[in-house]
Design a protein around this motif. Structure first.
Motif, PDB file in Angstrom:
ATOM      1  N   TRP A  63      31.809  30.654 -12.220  1.00  0.00           N
ATOM      2  CA  TRP A  63      30.832  29.669 -12.714  1.00  0.00           C
ATOM      3  C   TRP A  63      31.402  28.266 -12.566  1.00  0.00           C
ATOM      4  O   TRP A  63      32.548  28.000 -12.913  1.00  0.00           O
ATOM      5  N   ARG A  73      26.124  31.398 -18.832  1.00  0.00           N
ATOM      6  CA  ARG A  73      27.398  31.470 -18.109  1.00  0.00           C
ATOM      7  C   ARG A  73      28.101  32.821 -18.293  1.00  0.00           C
ATOM      8  O   ARG A  73      28.532  33.435 -17.306  1.00  0.00           O
ATOM      9  N   THR A  82      26.296  28.276 -10.500  1.00  0.00           N
ATOM     10  CA  THR A  82      26.089  27.759 -11.837  1.00  0.00           C
ATOM     11  C   THR A  82      24.808  28.346 -12.398  1.00  0.00           C
ATOM     12  O   THR A  82      24.112  29.123 -11.736  1.00  0.00           O
TER      13      THR A  82
END
Length: 198
Positions: A153, A143, A137
């Motif tokens: 992710w 992202r 993450t």
């Protein structure tokens, strides 16, 4: 428990909580932590930034503290360290342009050493080319960048092998607990009754 030797990468406008809290918490748990930055030596400092979440579409940024460094990253040998911490803030966007930073990050992945990255810190990991096939993450706005570097992710604190990632400083309790677990750190709590008997 034998303490580990941990390297923490910093730079001007690193996120205040994300550089300071791990630095102190890991020391409290018995580890030796050295904070380093490119082109800044022992005793010099970086300026930090505080990122706060107040219901806006993104965080607000205010000036934080001066955070003292232990060495310049160019002057340390990553082979002498057991683990790496990569905090976020605004610093990663330019720290990833330093070869010394990227080479240091690659060493920890090549040697399968524990790495903890938070918030915008994964920008450095993406630039180092170490995210292919990983589950991780980051701060949500990063992202797309980390996914383009080949990772999957996930929303929330993630441990994937030697890599522990979190989204921002509110993740500190879980993120640090997971990292301590990867480091093999055990913390024993003595009951109040047992302490009174001593």
């Amino acid at each position: 428990m034998t303490g580990k030797k941990i390297l923490e990468i910093a730079g001007d406008f690193v996120e205040d909580y994300e550089v300071m809290v791990p630095y102190q918490a890991l020391q409290m748990a018995g580890h030796e932590v050295h904070a380093v930055a490119p082109e800044k030596g022992e005793g010099e400092s970086v300026k930090t930034a505080v990122h706060d979440f107040r219901g806006d579409q993104t965080y607000v940024e205010t000036r934080g503290h001066d955070f003292a460094l232990d060495a310049a990253i160019e002057d340390v040998d990553p082979a002498n360290y057991d683990a790496l911490v990569v905090p976020g803030g605004r610093a990663p966007e330019y720290l990833r342009t330093y070869d010394s930073v990227l080479e240091t990050v690659r060493h920890f992945f090549e040697e399968d050493k524990p790495v903890a990255a938070l918030c915008h810190g994964p920008q450095i990991l993406a630039a180092a080319g170490v995210l292919e096939g990983r589950e991780m993450t980051s701060y949500p706005a990063v992202r797309a960048e980390v996914e383009n570097a080949g990772c999957s992710w996930v929303d929330g604190v993630v441990t994937d092998g030697n890599l522990v990632t979190g989204q921002a400083w509110p993740d500190h309790p879980e993120w640090l607990a997971e990292f301590l677990d990867v480091l093999g750190t055990t913390i024993e709590h003595e009951s109040a009754a047992a302490a009174a008997d001593d």
